[in-house]
Design a protein around this motif. Structure first.
Motif, mmCIF file in Angstrom:
data_model
loop_
_atom_site.group_PDB
_atom_site.id
_atom_site.type_symbol
_atom_site.label_atom_id
_atom_site.label_comp_id
_atom_site.label_asym_id
_atom_site.label_seq_id
_atom_site.Cartn_x
_atom_site.Cartn_y
_atom_site.Cartn_z
ATOM 1 N N PHE A 11 0.791 -1.234 0.000
ATOM 2 C CA PHE A 11 0.000 0.000 0.000
ATOM 3 C C PHE A 11 0.826 1.288 0.000
ATOM 4 C CE2 PHE A 11 -2.829 -3.241 1.759
ATOM 5 C CZ PHE A 11 -3.972 -3.041 1.007
ATOM 6 N N TYR A 12 2.013 1.246 0.605
ATOM 7 C CA TYR A 12 2.791 2.481 0.703
ATOM 8 C C TYR A 12 3.744 2.641 -0.477
ATOM 9 C CZ TYR A 12 0.911 3.572 5.280
ATOM 10 O OH TYR A 12 0.059 3.907 6.314
ATOM 11 N N LEU A 13 4.434 1.569 -0.845
ATOM 12 C CA LEU A 13 5.322 1.673 -2.006
ATOM 13 C C LEU A 13 4.536 1.954 -3.286
ATOM 14 C CD1 LEU A 13 7.944 -1.175 -1.430
ATOM 15 C CD2 LEU A 13 8.304 1.296 -1.277
ATOM 16 N N THR A 14 3.303 1.474 -3.326
ATOM 17 C CA THR A 14 2.460 1.687 -4.510
ATOM 18 C C THR A 14 1.700 3.002 -4.467
ATOM 19 O OG1 THR A 14 0.633 0.485 -3.455
ATOM 20 C CG2 THR A 14 2.155 -0.792 -4.815
ATOM 21 N N GLY A 15 1.733 3.692 -3.312
ATOM 22 C CA GLY A 15 1.016 4.955 -3.181
ATOM 23 C C GLY A 15 -0.480 4.803 -2.968
ATOM 24 N N LEU A 16 -0.964 3.599 -2.662
ATOM 25 C CA LEU A 16 -2.387 3.360 -2.470
ATOM 26 C C LEU A 16 -2.884 3.763 -1.089
ATOM 27 C CD1 LEU A 16 -2.737 -0.152 -4.188
ATOM 28 C CD2 LEU A 16 -3.378 2.082 -5.115
ATOM 29 N N ALA A 17 -1.993 3.822 -0.113
ATOM 30 C CA ALA A 17 -2.412 4.121 1.251
ATOM 31 C C ALA A 17 -2.699 5.607 1.413
ATOM 32 C CB ALA A 17 -1.327 3.702 2.245
ATOM 33 N N PRO A 18 -3.842 5.968 2.032
ATOM 34 C CA PRO A 18 -4.090 7.375 2.349
ATOM 35 C C PRO A 18 -3.094 7.840 3.391
ATOM 36 C CG PRO A 18 -5.733 5.978 3.387
ATOM 37 C CD PRO A 18 -4.935 5.089 2.502
ATOM 38 N N GLU A 19 -2.614 9.078 3.252
ATOM 39 C CA GLU A 19 -1.579 9.556 4.169
ATOM 40 C C GLU A 19 -1.922 10.929 4.716
ATOM 41 O OE1 GLU A 19 2.603 8.640 3.714
ATOM 42 O OE2 GLU A 19 2.166 7.928 1.690
ATOM 43 N N PRO A 20 -2.793 10.984 5.732
ATOM 44 C CA PRO A 20 -3.007 12.258 6.424
ATOM 45 C C PRO A 20 -1.757 12.631 7.201
ATOM 46 C CG PRO A 20 -4.113 10.484 7.571
ATOM 47 C CD PRO A 20 -3.586 9.890 6.298
ATOM 48 N N ALA A 21 -1.711 13.856 7.710
ATOM 49 C CA ALA A 21 -0.535 14.325 8.449
ATOM 50 C C ALA A 21 -0.227 13.372 9.614
ATOM 51 C CB ALA A 21 -0.792 15.738 8.977
ATOM 52 N N PHE A 22 1.033 13.063 9.754
ATOM 53 C CA PHE A 22 1.471 12.107 10.779
ATOM 54 C C PHE A 22 1.053 12.594 12.168
ATOM 55 C CE2 PHE A 22 4.559 10.105 13.636
ATOM 56 C CZ PHE A 22 4.537 8.791 13.192
ATOM 57 N N GLY A 23 0.297 11.758 12.896
ATOM 58 C CA GLY A 23 -0.137 12.099 14.239
ATOM 59 C C GLY A 23 -1.391 12.949 14.307
ATOM 60 N N SER A 24 -2.000 13.283 13.161
ATOM 61 C CA SER A 24 -3.212 14.102 13.153
ATOM 62 C C SER A 24 -4.418 13.257 13.558
ATOM 63 C CB SER A 24 -3.440 14.687 11.761
ATOM 64 O OG SER A 24 -3.705 13.649 10.824
ATOM 65 N N ALA A 25 -5.584 13.920 13.736
ATOM 66 C CA ALA A 25 -6.802 13.206 14.111
ATOM 67 C C ALA A 25 -7.181 12.186 13.040
ATOM 68 C CB ALA A 25 -7.942 14.207 14.327
ATOM 69 N N ALA A 26 -7.060 12.569 11.767
ATOM 70 C CA ALA A 26 -7.378 11.639 10.692
ATOM 71 C C ALA A 26 -6.424 10.448 10.691
ATOM 72 C CB ALA A 26 -7.315 12.367 9.349
ATOM 73 N N TRP A 27 -5.170 10.706 11.010
ATOM 74 C CA TRP A 27 -4.185 9.627 11.085
ATOM 75 C C TRP A 27 -4.586 8.623 12.162
ATOM 76 C CZ3 TRP A 27 -0.680 7.716 14.714
ATOM 77 C CH2 TRP A 27 0.360 6.921 14.216
#
Length: 441
Positions: A312-328
């Motif tokens: 998911f990460y190497l392929t760019g498929l994973a959503p990436e909200p700001a590290f440590g944010s509420a969405a994260w």
């Protein structure tokens, strides 16, 4: 002999919470160039250090380990077995799955290094796959010392963990003061050894039959921890945080000792209620399944992280909200669920290997020590040194294959696994009697 379900449940609970804790604090970030990084959550978001009070319950694993080891060693003594034979069998039980795991990881590291994988990436992956190894050398040492520790327990009882704790506090004070830092590693054995030794006391009823002693341990340990963190020099985090000095785990501190004592007290207080629950088969069945897979779960639990990173990460498929944010944090829920599903698949794939290792372990005779005892102790020493090196530096320090610790682990395993001497039963008359007396002479 019926096993104590509560003791087994403590092992399972400790492993599950450690695994969930590692998964929770592991966050991946994909850089602009597609490279993957893993920021240290406890350092980037300091309030998360409080979460370690929930997830750091390895003291209960050592407590349960001491409880189980005491019963096992007493049965070995009663049957006339040797200390070397008992230590060898206990060590093999830990080292067989560890050796297979390490061998497969090292093989992967060697292939990746030969293919020219980026050294930083290789070092990060090698560290992730060895981050749990700190526990293994400590547990091996305590297992090897069990005959001596149990002898002290039979003579002095609950005074033994008290003295061990006092020595650990003195060593910790010296380390914090900045002197004789080389004695600090002794606290790995002393602090975790207090919980292990309390397991002896718990099994023999030396911690009280009522609630008074457990309450004193829980309240006293909790208050001591609060004072050491609030007024003393120690941080709240019970997991190492880069740059934090002094820390609570490297080596174990006075605060860690206090938290361990508090956990033991709470564990004893809730024991009657939990035992009643575990008496129900529908409650015990899943706990037993987790306890049976706990070693593989502990060793392999970072592999799903690598699988998800690649998928998911190497392929760019994973959503990436700001590290440590509420969405994260919201996305931590599906993150944990997906990791759990992958882990279940890994454990299922490992079942044939687990059966093979179990069969190999059963061939290690409990009443047969090594042909030469020194080979066992040397092998354990080499294994402890190699596993400690992996725990500190990972499987690919600076992106290089760890030749020396790899060779050391293989050599140590060979010495520990060397065929044991056949035990000759003593009979009133006949060849067995004569050969045994000749050997004794």
């Amino acid at each position: 002999m019926d096993r104590d379900r509560y003791v087994d449940s403590l092992r399972a609970l400790a492993i599950v919470l450690v695994v969930c804790g590692h998964w929770l604090i592991t966050g991946l970030v994909r850089g602009p160039g597609g490279d993957i990084d893993a920021p240290e959550l406890l350092a980037v978001v300091p309030w998360t250090q409080w979460l370690t009070l929930v997830f750091q319950i390895m003291p209960l694993f050592f407590l349960a380990g001491g409880h189980g080891a005491a019963g096992s060693w007493e049965r070995q003594r009663a049957s006339g077995g040797t200390a070397a034979g008992w230590v060898r069998r206990r060590s093999v039980r830990l080292l067989l799955p560890t050796g297979v795991y390490s061998g497969l990881v090292l093989l992967s590291v060697g292939i990746a290094a030969g293919m020219g994988v980026d050294p930083y990436t290789l070092s990060l992956v090698g560290w992730a796959m060895a981050m749990q190894f700190w526990f293994l050398p400590v547990y091996l040492v305590l297992g090897a010392l069990t005959p001596v520790l149990h002898t002290a327990h039979r003579r002095w009882g609950a005074r033994v963990p008290v003295v061990m704790g006092a020595v650990a506090l003195a060593i910790g004070a010296v380390v914090v003061a900045g002197g004789l830092s080389y004695v600090g590693p002794l606290n790995y054995v002393l602090v975790w050894g207090v919980a292990y030794q309390l397991g002896f006391c718990w099994r023999d009823g030396l911690l009280g039959r009522g609630r008074a002693v457990p309450a004193v341990l829980a309240v006293g340990g909790g208050l001591a921890f609060a004072l050491l963190v609030g007024l003393g020099p120690f941080p709240v985090s019970l997991i190492r945080v880069t740059g934090q000095q002094p820390g609570n785990t490297d080596p174990p501190s006075a605060a860690m000792l206090a938290w361990a004592v508090a956990q033991v007290g709470v564990c004893l207080l809730v024991a009657p209620a939990v035992r009643r629950g575990l008496a129900r088969e529908r409650v015990w069945r899943p706990v037993r399944a987790v306890a049976g897979a706990s070693m593989n779960l502990y060793l392999w639990h970072m592999l799903p992280v690598l699988v998800i990173a690649a998928a998911f990460y190497l392929t760019g498929l994973a959503p990436e909200p700001a590290f440590g944010s509420a969405a994260w944090w919201v996305l931590r829920v599906p993150w944990l669920l997906v990791l759990g599903v992958v882990m279940a698949g890994v454990l299922s794939a490992l079942r044939p290997l687990e059966r093979g290792l179990s069969a190999a372990y059963e061939r290690v005779r409990p009443d047969a020590g090594p042909r030469r005892a020194w080979t066992l102790w040397l092998g354990l020493l080499v294994c402890v040194a190699a596993l400690s090196r992996f725990a500190v530096q990972g499987f690919a320090h600076d992106g290089r294959f760890p030749v020396l610790p790899a060779v050391g682990l293989v050599a140590g395993l060979a010495l520990v696994l060397a065929p044991g001497a056949r035990r000759v039963p003593l009979r009133p008359d006949g060849p067995g009697r004569r050969s045994a007396l000749k050997g004794a002479a």
